[in-house]
Design a protein around this motif. Structure first.
Motif, PDB file in Angstrom:
ATOM      1  N   ALA A  56       0.833  -1.199   0.000  1.00  0.00           N
ATOM      2  CA  ALA A  56       0.000   0.000   0.000  1.00  0.00           C
ATOM      3  C   ALA A  56       0.867   1.250   0.000  1.00  0.00           C
ATOM      4  O   ALA A  56       1.659   1.461   0.919  1.00  0.00           O
ATOM      5  N   THR A  57       0.747   2.081  -1.036  1.00  0.00           N
ATOM      6  CA  THR A  57       1.467   3.344  -1.094  1.00  0.00           C
ATOM      7  C   THR A  57       0.637   4.426  -0.403  1.00  0.00           C
ATOM      8  O   THR A  57      -0.516   4.660  -0.764  1.00  0.00           O
ATOM      9  N   ILE A  58       1.230   5.062   0.592  1.00  0.00           N
ATOM     10  CA  ILE A  58       0.544   6.082   1.381  1.00  0.00           C
ATOM     11  C   ILE A  58       1.165   7.438   1.069  1.00  0.00           C
ATOM     12  O   ILE A  58       2.380   7.612   1.189  1.00  0.00           O
ATOM     13  N   ARG A  59       0.339   8.403   0.681  1.00  0.00           N
ATOM     14  CA  ARG A  59       0.791   9.769   0.394  1.00  0.00           C
ATOM     15  C   ARG A  59      -0.007  10.728   1.272  1.00  0.00           C
ATOM     16  O   ARG A  59      -1.241  10.736   1.235  1.00  0.00           O
ATOM     17  N   LEU A  60       0.696  11.533   2.067  1.00  0.00           N
ATOM     18  CA  LEU A  60       0.056  12.506   2.939  1.00  0.00           C
ATOM     19  C   LEU A  60       0.558  13.893   2.583  1.00  0.00           C
ATOM     20  O   LEU A  60       1.768  14.163   2.658  1.00  0.00           O
ATOM     21  N   ASP A  61      -0.345  14.768   2.200  1.00  0.00           N
ATOM     22  CA  ASP A  61      -0.003  16.150   1.894  1.00  0.00           C
ATOM     23  C   ASP A  61      -0.264  17.033   3.116  1.00  0.00           C
ATOM     24  O   ASP A  61      -0.911  16.615   4.082  1.00  0.00           O
ATOM     25  N   GLY A  62       0.261  18.254   3.061  1.00  0.00           N
ATOM     26  CA  GLY A  62       0.105  19.153   4.192  1.00  0.00           C
ATOM     27  C   GLY A  62       0.855  18.674   5.412  1.00  0.00           C
ATOM     28  O   GLY A  62       0.388  18.835   6.545  1.00  0.00           O
ATOM     29  N   PHE A  63       2.035  18.095   5.188  1.00  0.00           N
ATOM     30  CA  PHE A  63       2.818  17.508   6.275  1.00  0.00           C
ATOM     31  C   PHE A  63       4.147  18.229   6.421  1.00  0.00           C
ATOM     32  O   PHE A  63       4.906  18.372   5.455  1.00  0.00           O
ATOM     33  N   ASP A  64       4.431  18.708   7.631  1.00  0.00           N
ATOM     34  CA  ASP A  64       5.704  19.342   7.969  1.00  0.00           C
ATOM     35  C   ASP A  64       6.506  18.366   8.812  1.00  0.00           C
ATOM     36  O   ASP A  64       6.123  18.068   9.954  1.00  0.00           O
ATOM     37  N   PRO A  65       7.625  17.829   8.295  1.00  0.00           N
ATOM     38  CA  PRO A  65       8.375  16.815   9.052  1.00  0.00           C
ATOM     39  C   PRO A  65       8.963  17.337  10.354  1.00  0.00           C
ATOM     40  O   PRO A  65       9.312  16.542  11.237  1.00  0.00           O
ATOM     41  N   ASP A  66       9.071  18.648  10.498  1.00  0.00           N
ATOM     42  CA  ASP A  66       9.643  19.206  11.724  1.00  0.00           C
ATOM     43  C   ASP A  66       8.625  19.317  12.857  1.00  0.00           C
ATOM     44  O   ASP A  66       9.012  19.321  14.033  1.00  0.00           O
ATOM     45  N   SER A  67       7.350  19.412  12.522  1.00  0.00           N
ATOM     46  CA  SER A  67       6.370  19.673  13.577  1.00  0.00           C
ATOM     47  C   SER A  67       5.172  18.733  13.588  1.00  0.00           C
ATOM     48  O   SER A  67       4.485  18.635  14.610  1.00  0.00           O
ATOM     49  N   ASP A  68       4.894  18.041  12.497  1.00  0.00           N
ATOM     50  CA  ASP A  68       3.693  17.211  12.420  1.00  0.00           C
ATOM     51  C   ASP A  68       3.993  15.755  12.763  1.00  0.00           C
ATOM     52  O   ASP A  68       5.137  15.297  12.672  1.00  0.00           O
ATOM     53  N   THR A  69       2.963  15.035  13.130  1.00  0.00           N
ATOM     54  CA  THR A  69       3.052  13.595  13.349  1.00  0.00           C
ATOM     55  C   THR A  69       2.092  12.889  12.398  1.00  0.00           C
ATOM     56  O   THR A  69       1.210  13.504  11.800  1.00  0.00           O
ATOM     57  N   ILE A  70       2.271  11.576  12.279  1.00  0.00           N
ATOM     58  CA  ILE A  70       1.436  10.761  11.392  1.00  0.00           C
ATOM     59  C   ILE A  70       0.572   9.851  12.254  1.00  0.00           C
ATOM     60  O   ILE A  70       1.087   8.966  12.945  1.00  0.00           O
ATOM     61  N   LYS A  71      -0.722  10.084  12.232  1.00  0.00           N
ATOM     62  CA  LYS A  71      -1.642   9.244  12.995  1.00  0.00           C
ATOM     63  C   LYS A  71      -1.859   7.919  12.266  1.00  0.00           C
ATOM     64  O   LYS A  71      -1.980   7.885  11.045  1.00  0.00           O
ATOM     65  N   VAL A  72      -1.912   6.836  13.037  1.00  0.00           N
ATOM     66  CA  VAL A  72      -2.173   5.501  12.505  1.00  0.00           C
ATOM     67  C   VAL A  72      -3.376   4.948  13.268  1.00  0.00           C
ATOM     68  O   VAL A  72      -3.273   4.636  14.458  1.00  0.00           O
ATOM     69  N   ASP A  73      -4.506   4.843  12.595  1.00  0.00           N
ATOM     70  CA  ASP A  73      -5.752   4.488  13.263  1.00  0.00           C
ATOM     71  C   ASP A  73      -6.077   3.005  13.065  1.00  0.00           C
ATOM     72  O   ASP A  73      -6.536   2.589  11.995  1.00  0.00           O
ATOM     73  N   GLY A  74      -5.844   2.217  14.113  1.00  0.00           N
ATOM     74  CA  GLY A  74      -6.164   0.797  14.031  1.00  0.00           C
ATOM     75  C   GLY A  74      -7.650   0.540  13.887  1.00  0.00           C
ATOM     76  O   GLY A  74      -8.068  -0.413  13.211  1.00  0.00           O
ATOM     77  N   ALA A  75      -8.477   1.385  14.492  1.00  0.00           N
ATOM     78  CA  ALA A  75      -9.929   1.200  14.392  1.00  0.00           C
ATOM     79  C   ALA A  75     -10.416   1.367  12.964  1.00  0.00           C
ATOM     80  O   ALA A  75     -11.438   0.775  12.579  1.00  0.00           O
ATOM     81  N   ALA A  76      -9.717   2.166  12.160  1.00  0.00           N
ATOM     82  CA  ALA A  76     -10.120   2.345  10.766  1.00  0.00           C
ATOM     83  C   ALA A  76     -10.018   1.033   9.989  1.00  0.00           C
ATOM     84  O   ALA A  76     -10.825   0.769   9.086  1.00  0.00           O
ATOM     85  N   ILE A  77      -9.031   0.205  10.307  1.00  0.00           N
ATOM     86  CA  ILE A  77      -8.882  -1.091   9.641  1.00  0.00           C
ATOM     87  C   ILE A  77     -10.070  -1.997   9.935  1.00  0.00           C
ATOM     88  O   ILE A  77     -10.505  -2.789   9.091  1.00  0.00           O
ATOM     89  N   LEU A  78     -10.620  -1.874  11.149  1.00  0.00           N
ATOM     90  CA  LEU A  78     -11.715  -2.742  11.588  1.00  0.00           C
ATOM     91  C   LEU A  78     -13.092  -2.140  11.354  1.00  0.00           C
ATOM     92  O   LEU A  78     -14.104  -2.774  11.655  1.00  0.00           O
ATOM     93  N   ALA A  79     -13.147  -0.940  10.807  1.00  0.00           N
ATOM     94  CA  ALA A  79     -14.414  -0.204  10.736  1.00  0.00           C
ATOM     95  C   ALA A  79     -15.481  -0.898   9.909  1.00  0.00           C
ATOM     96  O   ALA A  79     -16.674  -0.765  10.188  1.00  0.00           O
ATOM     97  N   GLY A  80     -15.093  -1.649   8.882  1.00  0.00           N
ATOM     98  CA  GLY A  80     -16.059  -2.234   7.958  1.00  0.00           C
ATOM     99  C   GLY A  80     -16.448  -3.667   8.245  1.00  0.00           C
ATOM    100  O   GLY A  80     -17.142  -4.292   7.432  1.00  0.00           O
ATOM    101  N   VAL A  81     -16.025  -4.219   9.392  1.00  0.00           N
ATOM    102  CA  VAL A  81     -16.340  -5.616   9.717  1.00  0.00           C
ATOM    103  C   VAL A  81     -16.920  -5.709  11.123  1.00  0.00           C
ATOM    104  O   VAL A  81     -16.722  -4.833  11.959  1.00  0.00           O
ATOM    105  N   ASP A  82     -17.635  -6.808  11.364  1.00  0.00           N
ATOM    106  CA  ASP A  82     -18.186  -7.079  12.682  1.00  0.00           C
ATOM    107  C   ASP A  82     -17.191  -7.943  13.448  1.00  0.00           C
ATOM    108  O   ASP A  82     -17.122  -9.154  13.246  1.00  0.00           O
ATOM    109  N   VAL A  83     -16.403  -7.312  14.312  1.00  0.00           N
ATOM    110  CA  VAL A  83     -15.358  -8.059  15.028  1.00  0.00           C
ATOM    111  C   VAL A  83     -15.949  -9.023  16.057  1.00  0.00           C
ATOM    112  O   VAL A  83     -15.246  -9.921  16.537  1.00  0.00           O
ATOM    113  N   ALA A  84     -17.221  -8.853  16.403  1.00  0.00           N
ATOM    114  CA  ALA A  84     -17.859  -9.724  17.393  1.00  0.00           C
ATOM    115  C   ALA A  84     -18.485 -10.958  16.761  1.00  0.00           C
ATOM    116  O   ALA A  84     -18.915 -11.869  17.477  1.00  0.00           O
TER     117      ALA A  84
END
Length: 276
Positions: free
Chosen positions: A199-227
């Motif tokens: 998976a190629t990930i491209r993030l715009d509006g990113f300053d490497p000196d001050s910004d961080t990259i959020k990684v949302d595990g819940a987004a991976i599970l959002a479309g399935v019924d984990v129960a």
């Protein structure tokens, strides 16, 4: 005098941009909450289940910064003895506490490297996964971070690019193990895979000196019924382990912009975002 001044000018080396150290910081989340072992997260998946995290690790490579004009500038990854080697980085968000019994108390939430010292970086790009030339090494003898426990399929001869495991109340585990699929061969002779699932990930509006990259595990599970408990016939295991025809895989690969059992590009990814 003019000739002498010209001669001296020719002896002065041309100005160069120079290099600088760059640290890309990653912020693991479950929705709006910081990810952590030893706690529960509610409202996960299509049924809004409550889950306990068991594992959350991600391989990335081919990291680059993007300049305002669109130029892609590769980041030269700094090798170490644990997390970074030969351009590959393991992001490890679990610390082995609570239910995260991975045997790995260390964590890594950074990518460290060197890049030309431009002042107009406005984006970042990277690939989630392990490149083909490294993907089929022997996990028992490979150098770190390719020797990480639990990230190598011994039966498939390849690495788990992303491992996100959780425990819902209804069953012991719900898996997400992303890697190359439809592979054949051996470690000794090499493998061929029909789908690399990188998976190629491209993030715009990113300053490497001050910004961080959020990684949302819940987004991976959002479309399935984990129960949901698998019926053992149309669905043989809880979650996605990239088996052919696995019914949960399409919805769990789409958040990374991938299509299951296809090389066609998917939609926009939703797992990574910029935190200013």
């Amino acid at each position: 005098m003019k000739l002498r001044a010209l001669s001296l000018l020719l002896l002065v080396p041309a100005c160069s941009t120079g290099d600088r150290e760059v640290t890309l910081r990653f912020d693991p989340r479950f929705g709006s909450e910081p990810f952590a072992c030893g706690r529960d997260f509610a409202g996960v998946g299509t049924s809004g289940a409550s889950v306990t995290p068991l594992d959350f690790r991600v391989y990335v490579h081919d990291v680059a910064l993007v300049r305002a004009g669109g130029e892609r500038v590769p980041l030269t990854i700094t090798d170490d003895d644990t997390w970074q080697h030969d351009g590959l980085v393991l992001l490890d968000f679990e610390d082995g506490s609570g239910a995260c019994m991975t045997g790995s108390p260390g964590t890594n939430k950074e990518v460290r490297g060197v890049a030309p010292d431009h002042d107009d970086y406005t984006g970042v790009e990277f690939i989630v996964g392990v490149p083909d030339e490294q993907n089929h090494l022997d996990g028992a003898t490979a150098p770190a971070p390719l020797n990480a426990q639990g990230l190598w399929w011994s039966w498939a001869g390849g690495y788990k690019y992303v491992r996100l495991d959780v425990r819902p109340a209804t069953q012991p585990e719900f898996f997400y193990h992303l890697g190359a699929t439809a592979c054949s061969g051996s470690v000794a002779e090499g493998f061929a895979c029909q789908y690399d699932n990188l998976a190629t990930i491209r993030l715009d509006g990113f300053d490497p000196d001050s910004d961080t990259i959020k990684v949302d595990g819940a987004a991976i599970l959002a479309g399935v019924d984990v129960a949901r408990t698998p019926d053992g016939m149309t669905d043989t295991l809880p979650g996605c382990m990239a088996f052919p025809g696995d019914p949960e895989c399409p919805a769990m690969m789409a958040p990374l912009g991938l299509r299951f059992e296809s090389d066609e590009p998917g939609g926009a990814q939703t797992v990574f975002s910029v935190a200013n």
